[in-house]
Design a protein around this motif. Sequence first.
Motif, PDB file in Angstrom:
ATOM      1  N   PHE A  43      -4.147   8.315  -3.444  1.00 27.65           N
ATOM      2  CA  PHE A  43      -5.349   7.600  -3.824  1.00 27.65           C
ATOM      3  C   PHE A  43      -6.573   8.473  -3.540  1.00 27.65           C
ATOM      4  O   PHE A  43      -7.364   8.177  -2.644  1.00 27.65           O
ATOM      5  N   CYS A 102       4.634  -0.553  -5.096  1.00 27.76           N
ATOM      6  CA  CYS A 102       3.643   0.222  -5.853  1.00 27.76           C
ATOM      7  C   CYS A 102       3.376  -0.421  -7.215  1.00 27.76           C
ATOM      8  O   CYS A 102       2.232  -0.439  -7.699  1.00 27.76           O
ATOM      9  N   LEU A 151       0.552  -2.878  -7.563  1.00 30.96           N
ATOM     10  CA  LEU A 151      -0.830  -2.435  -7.361  1.00 30.96           C
ATOM     11  C   LEU A 151      -1.520  -2.040  -8.664  1.00 30.96           C
ATOM     12  O   LEU A 151      -2.697  -1.681  -8.664  1.00 30.96           O
ATOM     13  N   GLU A 201      -1.050  -4.201   1.124  1.00 35.09           N
ATOM     14  CA  GLU A 201      -0.863  -4.786  -0.210  1.00 35.09           C
ATOM     15  C   GLU A 201       0.463  -4.322  -0.815  1.00 35.09           C
ATOM     16  O   GLU A 201       1.190  -5.100  -1.446  1.00 35.09           O
ATOM     17  N   LEU A 202       0.769  -3.047  -0.627  1.00 30.17           N
ATOM     18  CA  LEU A 202       2.028  -2.504  -1.146  1.00 30.17           C
ATOM     19  C   LEU A 202       3.225  -3.241  -0.533  1.00 30.17           C
ATOM     20  O   LEU A 202       4.168  -3.631  -1.237  1.00 30.17           O
ATOM     21  N   ARG A 223      -5.302  -0.920   4.132  1.00 30.71           N
ATOM     22  CA  ARG A 223      -5.270  -2.134   3.314  1.00 30.71           C
ATOM     23  C   ARG A 223      -4.361  -1.955   2.103  1.00 30.71           C
ATOM     24  O   ARG A 223      -3.624  -2.878   1.729  1.00 30.71           O
ATOM     25  N   LYS A 224      -4.399  -0.780   1.502  1.00 28.68           N
ATOM     26  CA  LYS A 224      -3.502  -0.532   0.371  1.00 28.68           C
ATOM     27  C   LYS A 224      -2.042  -0.582   0.826  1.00 28.68           C
ATOM     28  O   LYS A 224      -1.168  -1.077   0.103  1.00 28.68           O
ATOM     29  N   PRO A 229      -5.474   7.897  -8.744  1.00 29.63           N
ATOM     30  CA  PRO A 229      -4.566   7.002  -8.027  1.00 29.63           C
ATOM     31  C   PRO A 229      -3.254   6.830  -8.797  1.00 29.63           C
ATOM     32  O   PRO A 229      -3.263   6.542  -9.992  1.00 29.63           O
ATOM     33  N   MET A 235      -6.958   2.894   3.072  1.00 30.92           N
ATOM     34  CA  MET A 235      -5.541   3.169   2.853  1.00 30.92           C
ATOM     35  C   MET A 235      -4.650   2.204   3.641  1.00 30.92           C
ATOM     36  O   MET A 235      -3.557   1.850   3.194  1.00 30.92           O
TER      37      MET A 235
END
Length: 591
Positions: free
Chosen positions: A356, A158, A161, A477-478, A473-474, A174, A471
Motif C-alpha cells: 500500500f 485481500c 478490500l 480489515e483484511l 487498520r488495513k 495498492p 497499515m
Amino acid sequence: MRDVIIIGAGGGGPVVAKELAARGLDVLVLEAGPRHADPREQWTSFENDANNPLTGYFRLGPEDRSRPAWFREWPQNSFVWQLSGVGGTTQHFYGNYPRAYPGVFNDYDKPDRAEYDVNHRFPFSYGEMVPYFEWVEATAPVLTAAMGAKEQTFFRGCETLGLPVQTTKTTLGPSYRPQENAVLQPGGNAGRTTDRNLLTYPQATGCTHCGYCFQGCMRPIGAPRNQFAKRSTDNSYVPMALTADVWAPGGRPVELIADAYVTRVHAESRGGALTATGVTWRENASGAEHREQARVVVLAGGCTENPRLWFNSGLPNPNDWVGRGYTDHFFDWVVGAMDDYTGNPKGVGSAARLDFPPYGGLENVGLPPALNAFATTLSDSGIRGQYTNGRGPTGPWDGPAGRVIGPEFKELISGGLDRLLSVLVITDDDVEADNRVTLSALPADENGPIPKVSFRHRNRTARTNRNREFMARKAAELLRGAGAKKVYRIDWAPLILHVQSSMRMGESERNSVLDANAEARAVKRLFVADNSALANALGGPNPTLTTQALATRTAEKIFQRYFGGDPWVRTESPVVSTDPRISTRLGELGL
C-alpha cells in the motif's frame, strides 16, 4: 597487495565478492563470526538453539561458543536482532525479495510524490535500478513463493478490500500478490509427501515445506550447499564467490576467512585526498593480528558495526552523519483467530503480501510455536487493557492493543496455531538524524570501544506514525474479510530489525556519508555495500533485494573506477546460483 578487501559476509558483502571475483580480481572477504560449513551437523531446527541471543548458534559472537556473545549497548525496552557469521542476517530471514517502491527514488513524479521521505531519496532513478534488480532476481533466483492454506486465507481477506492483484515485480499502487521469494520451488517428492525417506536430494529438490525457515535452511537432506532451498547468501552468493573460476570466464575464487574481526581501516593522504589503503584484523581464537593492503576496501559489516569500525579507525566525519539515520521498519502484529484451519506454521514462512504505497505493506508470516509466542507477547502496551501507555485503544480490532493473557489467551490458542493467521505490519519510516550509532562509554572489548545505539523507538515522526496506524487498520480489515472471529492488535515493542541507512547514500553532502556510487565522500577507495548504504526505508518493502541490487551496482562502479573495466549488467546474462558447475566444485572442495 589485494585488489579488494570486503569486511563482512552477510547480505551485501558476498554480492560484491562474487561480482568482482567473476571479473578476475583478487578478493579477500573477512567475516567476524563463524562459517557454518556443515549446518546439518552444527544446526538444529529448535527455535531456542538458533535464536537465543546469548547461546544460540546465530548469536552475535565468535566461533568459540564457550566465549560470551559480543555486548552492544542499545536503548532499554528494545532489542537489536543482530547476527554474526557467514550469511549474516540472511541466515534466518524468510527469503522475501520484494523491490523497493519507485517513490523512494529521485525521479519519481507521481501525484503522491510528497507522501514519501522527500528529504532522503536515492540519488538516482528507479529506472537505473531496475537492471540490477533483475540481475539479482535471476541470480538468487527469485520466484513466486510456494503457497498453502495460510496464503489462501490471506488472499481471501485481500479480496474483500477491493484491491487488484499485482502482476508485475514493480509496485505501482495498492495491490496484493504472492510473495516475491528467494526460496526454491518444491520439486520431485517435495510438497507431495511427509515421508522423510522420500525427501532426500535428488529425489526431492527445493523447499520441502519443513516450516523452519527462520532457523536457517539445511534442506533437502543431502543437497549441495548451493541447492539448499532458502537463498540466504551462505547458500547462494558465497558458494558462487568460492567457485568463480568454474562458472565465470577468467574468474578467480575469493579467499574467505571467518572468525576474523577487523579492528581498523587504514587510510593515508594521496594526491591531496584521504584514501583507504587496507585493514588490520585479528583472529578471534588466538588474538593474532594481521595487516593487509588493498586497492579498494568495502565495508559490509552492517548498520551497527560499520559506524563502530569507522569511529575506531579515526576516519573523518565532516558532516556528522556517520552512524546517523539508523532506520528500521516500525513493525506491528495483527492476529486473527479463525474457525477454520489456516496451517499457520506450515510450509514457507511468508508467501503472500499486500502493498500500500506510500504507507507500507502487510505480510502473512507463519511462525513456529516459540516465535509465535514471542511475536504475540512483546507489546509496548503491556497486558491489553491494563495500562494507559499503549496505543490503538480503539479500532477495527477487538478491544485495546496489547498482549493477551489468562482465559482470553486460552480461548485464543484453543484451536492451536493452525487456526490463527498472523499479519506483520511493515511501514515506510522517515530517516531521522537523532537515531544513531556512537561509541559507548562502557568498557571496550578485545576489538576496541563497542557501539551504542540511540533510538527514539516510540517517538517517531508524524508520517511514520500515520503509516503504522493506517497499515494496522488495513490488517484488521483484511483479517475480518478472511473470516476472523476475533482480531487482536499486539502493538509490538521495538525489535530493531530491517535496520538501514546508518551510512546512507544521498543527494546532498549535508546529510549523507556516501555519494551516488556508494563511495565514502570523505575517504576515497572506501565503499559501503550493505543495508547501511540504503538511502531510506524503501517505502516499507523488505530490504534484502534492494541491498543486493545496490551492491551489484557498487561492484560495477568499483570495477569501472579503479580497475579500468567495463560494466556488465546491461550487456551480459547472470549465472543462476544453483548452477551444477558450482555444486560439482563445492563437492571437490569438500564444501
